[in-house]
Design an enzyme around this catalytic site. Structure first.
Site, PDB file in Angstrom:
ATOM      1  N   LYS A 110       0.822  -1.214   0.000  1.00 31.04           N
ATOM      2  CA  LYS A 110       0.000   0.000   0.000  1.00 31.04           C
ATOM      3  C   LYS A 110       0.858   1.268   0.000  1.00 31.04           C
ATOM      4  CE  LYS A 110      -4.186  -2.221   1.197  1.00 31.04           C
ATOM      5  NZ  LYS A 110      -3.758  -3.582   1.446  1.00 31.04           N
TER       6      LYS A 110
HETATM    7  C1  LIG Z   1      -4.508  -4.645   0.916  1.00 35.72           C
HETATM    8  C2  LIG Z   1      -3.769  -5.905   0.805  1.00 35.72           C
HETATM    9  C3  LIG Z   1      -4.146  -6.886  -0.125  1.00 35.72           C
HETATM   10  C4  LIG Z   1      -5.372  -6.740  -0.999  1.00 35.72           C
HETATM   11  O1  LIG Z   1      -5.224  -5.757  -1.976  1.00 35.72           O
HETATM   12  P1  LIG Z   1      -6.487  -5.133  -2.719  1.00 35.72           P
HETATM   13  O2  LIG Z   1      -5.967  -4.043  -3.553  1.00 35.72           O
HETATM   14  O3  LIG Z   1      -7.407  -4.665  -1.637  1.00 35.72           O
HETATM   15  O4  LIG Z   1      -7.111  -6.245  -3.507  1.00 35.72           O
HETATM   16  C5  LIG Z   1      -3.340  -8.005  -0.235  1.00 35.72           C
HETATM   17  N1  LIG Z   1      -2.247  -8.170   0.533  1.00 35.72           N
HETATM   18  C6  LIG Z   1      -1.869  -7.262   1.457  1.00 35.72           C
HETATM   19  C7  LIG Z   1      -0.662  -7.505   2.290  1.00 35.72           C
HETATM   20  C8  LIG Z   1      -2.605  -6.096   1.604  1.00 35.72           C
HETATM   21  O5  LIG Z   1      -2.209  -5.177   2.506  1.00 35.72           O
END
Ligand SMILES: *Cc1c(COP(=O)(O)O)cnc(C)c1O
Length: 494
Positions: A110
């Site tokens: 993120k």
């Molecule tokens: C947020 C997250 C996901 C999922 O990603 P999306 O974009 O919501 O599909 C997968 N793995 C981790 C470690 C995350 O933080």
């Protein structure tokens, strides 16, 4: 380039308006009115560039009110060495191919978007000419919250408030948030699961009376959830870059198809891959990997989205989601029919399910593959990859790795598939230790980092080892029904 709403009941917006608003006024999500394209020549010209340069070029295609210099500056600043240790989005080969997206300040993918969004938002506010600041509201299943707090802390003219589900995040994730520094931040636990927290935030963002009240105090609501276009856009860049890296390393021939296997929750990450593919990057199939909250697996296989099912708390908590917001954008892109999207979304909120027309179901079947895995399979995959390749992966990446292995044994036989690695294994020490057969008592956070280090010899990220030395700052808990009041308190400076 202009942006419109997936639900169609709005005028067109500029990129900076879309970024400032987060959600369209009719409750839909902003989507670009047309997609830019990247020819093979364009792709080749990106080949010699660094990650920040590639990202700036890709983002520029969607943001015509921003200058190339401006975006270049943002990218060099956001993805600099101090924040990402030199390689923001490296592709590594350890048996399979992995795109590691967790080298940023909070150790999850993120950061790729949330180090960029605050810069885009701050500039967008200025371009829109308003005098008010942005109050960012975010619901988190664990990783978004911390990444958003880090991205926005200390950014002038912004405040950020994060809601996380009480008991729904890992001990390390919780500590990362409750110890957050900065004057313009607030963190609160919600009694409920992620969907409760996310619906609460969506309700506040689309409540006109509440927005006006906050504006009266000088704050315009905005969102850092992946519903904001400014959050999705930086993610398209790493798919472009990963394709180039795979081609440059000889993992595939330039122009050959690369499948991507993405651990999916809110459908943001995999949607970014879809956009990259539509722009002309030779991405093949989009393989959607879920944990036992497998609402997307069923949807991709049957065309029926049905959230009327039990919610499971799993060892991959950032994917414990039953309502994947960004799917709305895919439905719009595939149908081009805002009235249809509107009616599907009201069906989902009124009845808890919807079914897409055959033409869309078939198109989804051409573009996507889907699979899911249980907690036992997730942990087994962490163990197997460690034993087979000496490569330590986190539980979310393991979900994707499990699904990739199934895919390669079936319909994906012989295809080159990139697994998107979304978090450092050190964010989920308890589960990773259990996977390796080591006892990890519940409730211990930072102590487990040292244990995992002892067991594997893999170095933990310094950002995480430092957590044990910082006092917790935010301990408040509220009900979903109290979220609006808590937001207003924050807006009013209480
Ligand atoms: C947020 C997250 C996901 C999922 O990603 P999306 O974009 O919501 O599909 C997968 N793995 C981790 C470690 C995350 O933080």
């Amino acid at each position: 380039m202009k942006y419109t709403s997936t639900r169609g009941n709005t005028r067109e917006f500029t990129a900076s308006e879309a970024i400032v608003r987060g959600l369209a006024p009719d409750g839909g999500l902003f989507v670009p009115c047309e997609l830019p394209s990247l020819s093979r020549e364009d792709l080749r010209s990106l080949m010699p560039l660094s990650y920040p340069e590639r990202a700036a070029r890709v983002m520029k295609l969607f943001l015509d009110e921003f200058s190339t210099d401006e975006l270049g500056l943002f990218c060099f600043d956001a993805y600099n060495e101090a924040r990402f240790g030199g390689a923001p989005a490296p592709v590594v080969r350890r048996g399979g191919l992995y795109l590691e997206l967790w080298h940023g300040p909070t150790c999850a993918f993120k950061d790729m978007a949330l180090q960029m969004l605050p810069r885009l938002l701050f500039a967008s506010l200025q371009k829109c000419g308003g005098s008010e600041g942005a109050l960012i509201l975010t619901a988190t299943s664990g990783d978004t919250g911390k990444a958003a707090l880090e991205g926005f802390r200390g950014v002038k003219n912004t405040k950020i408030m994060v809601f996380y589900p009480l008991g729904g995040v890992s001990e390390i994730q919780k500590l990362q948030m409750t110890t957050q520094q900065g004057e313009n931040v607030r963190v609160m636990a919600v009694r409920g699961n992620f969907d409760d927290a996310q619906s609460g935030v969506k309700r506040i963002l689309s409540d006109a009376a509440l927005s006006n009240a906050a504006l009266g105090h000088g704050w315009r609501f905005s969102s850092a959830n992946s519903i904001n276009w400014g959050r999705l856009l930086p993610q398209i860049a790493y798919y472009v870059s990963a394709y180039l890296d795979c081609a440059a390393s000889g993992a595939l021939e330039f122009g050959g198809e690369l499948d991507v296997c993405v651990p999916t929750g809110n459908f943001g990450n995999i949607l970014a891959a879809y956009y990259a593919k539509k722009m002309g990057v030779p991405i093949g199939r989009l393989v959607c990997a879920s944990n036992s909250n497998n609402v997307l697996t069923d949807f991709i296989r049957t065309g029926v989205y049905d959230r009327r099912r039990d919610f499971h708390m799993t060892v991959s908590p950032s994917m414990d989601i039953l309502v994947s917001s960004n799917l709305e954008r895919l439905l719009y892109e595939l149908s081009g029919d805002a009235a249809l999207v509107s009616s599907l979304m009201s069906r989902l909120s009124d009845e808890g399910f919807y079914s897409v027309p055959d033409t869309i179901r078939e198109e989804i079947g051409r573009l996507f593959r889907a699979g899911f895995c249980s907690d036992a399979e997730t942990l087994g995959t962490v163990r197997d990859v460690w034993r087979e390749h000496g490569y330590l992966i986190d539980t979310h990446t393991a979900v994707a790795e499990h699904v990739r292995r199934e895919y390669l044994a079936g319909d994906g036989k012989g295809r080159t598939t990139l697994v998107v690695s979304t978090a450092s294994p050190y964010k989920f020490c308890g589960a990773v230790l259990n996977a390796l057969g080591v006892d990890a008592p519940d409730g211990e956070g930072v102590q487990l980092i040292e244990k995992l280090h002892e067991v594997t010899g893999v170095n933990p990220p310094l950002q995480l080892t430092a957590l044990g030395r910082i006092p917790e700052r935010f301990r408040e808990v509220c009900l979903p029904s109290e979220m609006a009041q808590k937001v207003m308190d924050f807006a009013e400076g209480r």
